[in-house]
Design a protein around this motif. Structure first.
Motif, PDB file in Angstrom:
ATOM      1  N   THR A 124      37.235  49.848  49.802  1.00 44.05           N
ATOM      2  CA  THR A 124      36.345  49.572  48.668  1.00 44.05           C
ATOM      3  C   THR A 124      36.638  50.448  47.462  1.00 44.05           C
ATOM      4  OG1 THR A 124      34.030  49.328  47.993  1.00 44.05           O
ATOM      5  CG2 THR A 124      34.553  51.210  49.422  1.00 44.05           C
ATOM      6  N   LYS A 125      36.247  49.911  46.300  1.00 41.17           N
ATOM      7  CA  LYS A 125      36.278  50.666  45.044  1.00 41.17           C
ATOM      8  C   LYS A 125      34.916  51.334  44.844  1.00 41.17           C
ATOM      9  CE  LYS A 125      36.990  47.762  41.605  1.00 41.17           C
ATOM     10  NZ  LYS A 125      37.525  46.918  40.515  1.00 41.17           N
ATOM     11  N   PHE A 126      33.960  50.985  45.720  1.00 42.37           N
ATOM     12  CA  PHE A 126      32.566  51.428  45.562  1.00 42.37           C
ATOM     13  C   PHE A 126      32.100  52.175  46.817  1.00 42.37           C
ATOM     14  CE2 PHE A 126      33.260  47.588  43.102  1.00 42.37           C
ATOM     15  CZ  PHE A 126      32.722  47.890  41.867  1.00 42.37           C
ATOM     16  N   LEU A 146      39.874  52.612  47.416  1.00 44.71           N
ATOM     17  CA  LEU A 146      41.005  52.060  46.676  1.00 44.71           C
ATOM     18  C   LEU A 146      40.579  51.864  45.232  1.00 44.71           C
ATOM     19  CD1 LEU A 146      42.280  49.347  49.211  1.00 44.71           C
ATOM     20  CD2 LEU A 146      43.261  51.606  48.794  1.00 44.71           C
ATOM     21  N   ASN A 147      41.530  51.541  44.371  1.00 43.21           N
ATOM     22  CA  ASN A 147      41.190  51.408  42.943  1.00 43.21           C
ATOM     23  C   ASN A 147      41.256  49.983  42.417  1.00 43.21           C
ATOM     24  OD1 ASN A 147      40.676  54.234  42.209  1.00 43.21           O
ATOM     25  ND2 ASN A 147      42.759  54.489  42.931  1.00 43.21           N
ATOM     26  N   GLY A 148      41.617  49.026  43.266  1.00 43.37           N
ATOM     27  CA  GLY A 148      41.657  47.638  42.802  1.00 43.37           C
ATOM     28  C   GLY A 148      42.359  46.775  43.840  1.00 43.37           C
ATOM     29  N   SER A 149      42.411  45.468  43.561  1.00 46.26           N
ATOM     30  CA  SER A 149      43.017  44.507  44.506  1.00 46.26           C
ATOM     31  C   SER A 149      42.587  44.793  45.941  1.00 46.26           C
ATOM     32  CB  SER A 149      44.551  44.549  44.415  1.00 46.26           C
ATOM     33  OG  SER A 149      44.939  44.248  43.108  1.00 46.26           O
ATOM     34  N   ILE A 150      41.279  44.984  46.117  1.00 44.94           N
ATOM     35  CA  ILE A 150      40.716  45.390  47.409  1.00 44.94           C
ATOM     36  C   ILE A 150      41.022  44.351  48.501  1.00 44.94           C
ATOM     37  CG2 ILE A 150      38.564  46.111  48.590  1.00 44.94           C
ATOM     38  CD1 ILE A 150      39.365  47.850  46.171  1.00 44.94           C
ATOM     39  N   GLU A 151      41.059  43.076  48.078  1.00 44.83           N
ATOM     40  CA  GLU A 151      41.261  41.990  49.049  1.00 44.83           C
ATOM     41  C   GLU A 151      42.569  42.127  49.817  1.00 44.83           C
ATOM     42  OE1 GLU A 151      40.445  41.666  45.890  1.00 44.83           O
ATOM     43  OE2 GLU A 151      38.495  40.674  45.837  1.00 44.83           O
ATOM     44  N   LEU A 152      43.509  42.870  49.266  1.00 43.25           N
ATOM     45  CA  LEU A 152      44.793  43.048  49.927  1.00 43.25           C
ATOM     46  C   LEU A 152      44.657  43.855  51.222  1.00 43.25           C
ATOM     47  CD1 LEU A 152      47.922  42.796  49.752  1.00 43.25           C
ATOM     48  CD2 LEU A 152      47.901  44.867  48.353  1.00 43.25           C
ATOM     49  N   ASP A 164      33.194  44.681  48.031  1.00 40.39           N
ATOM     50  CA  ASP A 164      33.698  44.444  46.675  1.00 40.39           C
ATOM     51  C   ASP A 164      32.749  43.507  45.940  1.00 40.39           C
ATOM     52  OD1 ASP A 164      35.437  44.814  44.605  1.00 40.39           O
ATOM     53  OD2 ASP A 164      36.913  43.357  45.281  1.00 40.39           O
ATOM     54  N   ILE A 165      33.051  43.269  44.656  1.00 36.19           N
ATOM     55  CA  ILE A 165      32.235  42.314  43.925  1.00 36.19           C
ATOM     56  C   ILE A 165      32.869  40.921  43.970  1.00 36.19           C
ATOM     57  CG2 ILE A 165      31.046  43.899  42.378  1.00 36.19           C
ATOM     58  CD1 ILE A 165      33.114  43.191  40.270  1.00 36.19           C
ATOM     59  N   VAL A 166      32.009  39.932  43.997  1.00 35.62           N
ATOM     60  CA  VAL A 166      32.436  38.531  43.933  1.00 35.62           C
ATOM     61  C   VAL A 166      31.818  37.937  42.691  1.00 35.62           C
ATOM     62  CG1 VAL A 166      32.327  36.269  45.012  1.00 35.62           C
ATOM     63  CG2 VAL A 166      32.434  38.273  46.409  1.00 35.62           C
ATOM     64  N   GLU A 167      32.625  37.197  41.950  1.00 33.52           N
ATOM     65  CA  GLU A 167      32.076  36.524  40.777  1.00 33.52           C
ATOM     66  C   GLU A 167      32.126  35.020  41.021  1.00 33.52           C
ATOM     67  OE1 GLU A 167      33.823  38.302  37.300  1.00 33.52           O
ATOM     68  OE2 GLU A 167      32.923  36.727  36.068  1.00 33.52           O
ATOM     69  N   THR A 168      33.302  34.447  40.974  1.00 32.12           N
ATOM     70  CA  THR A 168      33.419  33.003  41.226  1.00 32.12           C
ATOM     71  C   THR A 168      33.685  32.714  42.704  1.00 32.12           C
ATOM     72  OG1 THR A 168      35.799  33.069  40.878  1.00 32.12           O
ATOM     73  CG2 THR A 168      34.434  32.651  38.940  1.00 32.12           C
ATOM     74  N   ARG A 170      36.674  32.930  43.905  1.00 33.03           N
ATOM     75  CA  ARG A 170      38.056  32.441  43.971  1.00 33.03           C
ATOM     76  C   ARG A 170      38.994  33.406  44.704  1.00 33.03           C
ATOM     77  NH1 ARG A 170      41.613  31.199  38.812  1.00 33.03           N
ATOM     78  NH2 ARG A 170      43.491  31.029  40.072  1.00 33.03           N
ATOM     79  N   THR A 171      38.847  34.695  44.426  1.00 41.55           N
ATOM     80  CA  THR A 171      39.745  35.677  45.061  1.00 41.55           C
ATOM     81  C   THR A 171      39.559  35.665  46.574  1.00 41.55           C
ATOM     82  OG1 THR A 171      39.440  37.016  43.073  1.00 41.55           O
ATOM     83  CG2 THR A 171      40.590  38.050  44.899  1.00 41.55           C
ATOM     84  N   LEU A 172      38.300  35.600  47.023  1.00 42.04           N
ATOM     85  CA  LEU A 172      38.042  35.545  48.470  1.00 42.04           C
ATOM     86  C   LEU A 172      38.719  34.315  49.066  1.00 42.04           C
ATOM     87  CD1 LEU A 172      34.247  36.441  48.930  1.00 42.04           C
ATOM     88  CD2 LEU A 172      36.239  37.889  49.336  1.00 42.04           C
TER      89      LEU A 172
HETATM   90  C1  PRP Z   1      37.175  41.841  40.734  1.00 38.31           C
HETATM   91  C2  PRP Z   1      36.792  42.032  42.186  1.00 38.31           C
HETATM   92  C3  PRP Z   1      37.464  40.877  42.858  1.00 38.31           C
HETATM   93  C4  PRP Z   1      37.421  39.798  41.811  1.00 38.31           C
HETATM   94  C5  PRP Z   1      36.286  38.842  42.109  1.00 38.31           C
HETATM   95  O1  PRP Z   1      38.428  42.377  40.531  1.00 38.31           O
HETATM   96  O2  PRP Z   1      37.206  43.307  42.637  1.00 38.31           O
HETATM   97  O3  PRP Z   1      38.791  41.207  43.193  1.00 38.31           O
HETATM   98  O4  PRP Z   1      37.180  40.429  40.550  1.00 38.31           O
HETATM   99  O5  PRP Z   1      36.255  37.793  41.181  1.00 38.31           O
HETATM  100  P1  PRP Z   1      36.189  36.273  41.649  1.00 38.31           P
HETATM  101  O6  PRP Z   1      35.106  36.144  42.674  1.00 38.31           O
HETATM  102  O7  PRP Z   1      35.853  35.532  40.382  1.00 38.31           O
HETATM  103  O8  PRP Z   1      37.528  35.899  42.176  1.00 38.31           O
HETATM  104  P2  PRP Z   1      39.033  42.676  39.102  1.00 38.31           P
HETATM  105  O9  PRP Z   1      39.586  41.420  38.517  1.00 38.31           O
HETATM  106  O10 PRP Z   1      38.033  43.384  38.268  1.00 38.31           O
HETATM  107  O11 PRP Z   1      40.282  43.591  39.404  1.00 38.31           O
HETATM  108  P3  PRP Z   1      40.602  44.626  40.574  1.00 38.31           P
HETATM  109  O12 PRP Z   1      40.795  43.833  41.836  1.00 38.31           O
HETATM  110  O13 PRP Z   1      41.840  45.286  40.145  1.00 38.31           O
HETATM  111  O14 PRP Z   1      39.437  45.575  40.683  1.00 38.31           O
END
Ligand code: PRP
Length: 221
Positions: A124-126, A146-152, A164-168, A170-172
Motif C-alpha cells: 500500500t501507499k497508505f 510502496l509509492n505507486g502502481s500498487i496493483e503490481l 489502495d484507492i479505486v476510482e473507476t 478499471r485498474t483492478l
Molecule cells: C490510482 C490508484 C489506482 C488507480 C485507480 O493510481 O492507486 O492505481 O488510480 O483508478 P481507477 O479505479 O480509475 O483505475 P494513480 O493513477 O494515482 O497512480 P499510482 O498507481 O502511481 O499511485
C-alpha cells in the motif's frame, strides 16, 4: 508572517488527478493565474494583480505545506488527509475526486473471509490507513509501503493483498483483482493552515462562501 505574506493568499494544488478540477473550480471564483498548468515546470505561479500565489506540490506532501503555513490553503483528497494526519482545518468538501479506499486481492487468490488473510502481506501507499483498518478488524498482517502502481505487487508475489484507492475500477479489472472490503470513501477537500485561517479570515471565508455558491449553482443545473 511578513506583510508581503499577509497581502497574498498562497494556495497549494497537488500534481495529478485533482489538479485540473481544483484549478477549474478556483478559476470560477476568480482564483486563477496566467500559465497555471500542471505541465509547467514552474512550481510557484503568481497573479500579482489579485495577490494570489499558487504552489504546485506532490500529492502526499501537500498537507505538510499547509500545516507549516508555507501555503495558506490547499486542495487535497480526504484519503491523503487521513493518511498524513496533519494538523490543518478542513474547510469544505469540494465534492469532486470521488474514490474509495479498499482492500483487493487477485481473483485467483481469493479466500472466503478477511480473517483468512491473517499473517499475509499487504502492499500500500497508505500504511497508516491500512494499519488502522486491519487493527480495527483484529487481523494481523504485514505491511509493505510502496509509492505507486500498487496493483503490481500481488501479481508478482510481493504481497497477497493491496490497500489502495479505486476510482473507476478499471485498474483492478485490467489486472484481475477483486475488491474484498471497503475502508472509506473520499473526495477532494479544501484545507487551511490554522494561523492563516485566523489572520486571513475575511479573504478565506469569502472564498469558501463563493465556492459554496458555485457548487450549489452547478448542483442545481
Ligand atoms: C490510482 C490508484 C489506482 C488507480 C485507480 O493510481 O492507486 O492505481 O488510480 O483508478 P481507477 O479505479 O480509475 O483505475 P494513480 O493513477 O494515482 O497512480 P499510482 O498507481 O502511481 O499511485
Amino acid at each position: 508572517m511578513t506583510s508581503s505574506d499577509m497581502d497574498y493568499l498562497t494556495i497549494a494544488l497537488p500534481k495529478g488527478k485533482l489538479f485540473g478540477l481544483s484549478a477549474d473550480l478556483l478559476a470560477k471564483v476568480g482564483y486563477t493565474a496566467e500559465n497555471l498548468s500542471e505541465k509547467s515546470r514552474k512550481l510557484i505561479i503568481s497573479n500579482e494583480k489579485e495577490k494570489i500565489r499558487f504552489i504546485i506540490t506532490k500529492t502526499a506532501d501537500l498537507p505538510t505545506y499547509v500545516e507549516y503555513g508555507a501555503a495558506d490553503i490547499g486542495v487535497i483528497g480526504k484519503d491523503v488527509l487521513l493518511e498524513e494526519g496533519k494538523d490543518v482545518y478542513e474547510l469544505l468538501d469540494l465534492k469532486f475526486g470521488y474514490c474509495r479506499m479498499m482492500v483487493a486481492v487477485p481473483k485467483a487468490l481469493k479466500r472466503e473471509k478477511l480473517s483468512d488473510y491473517a499473517h499475509l502481506r499487504v502492499a500500500t501507499k497508505f500504511p497508516h490507513i491500512a494499519e488502522r483498518f486491519f487493527r480495527s478488524q483484529g487481523i494481523q498482517v504485514e505491511f509493505i509501503k510502496l509509492n505507486g502502481s500498487i496493483e503490481l505487487a500481488p501479481m508478482v508475489g510481493l504481497a497477497e493483498l493491496i490497500v489502495d484507492i479505486v476510482e473507476t475500477g478499471r485498474t483492478l479489472k485490467e489486472n484481475n483483482l477483486e475488491e474484498i472490503a471497503q475502508i472509506v470513501p473520499a473526495t477532494a477537500r479544501l484545507i487551511a493552515n490554522r494561523v492563516s485561517f485566523k489572520m486571513k479570515f475575511d479573504r478565506i471565508n469569502k472564498l469558501v462562501e463563493d465556492l459554496k455558491s458555485v457548487m450549489a449553482e452547478e448542483a442545481a443545473q
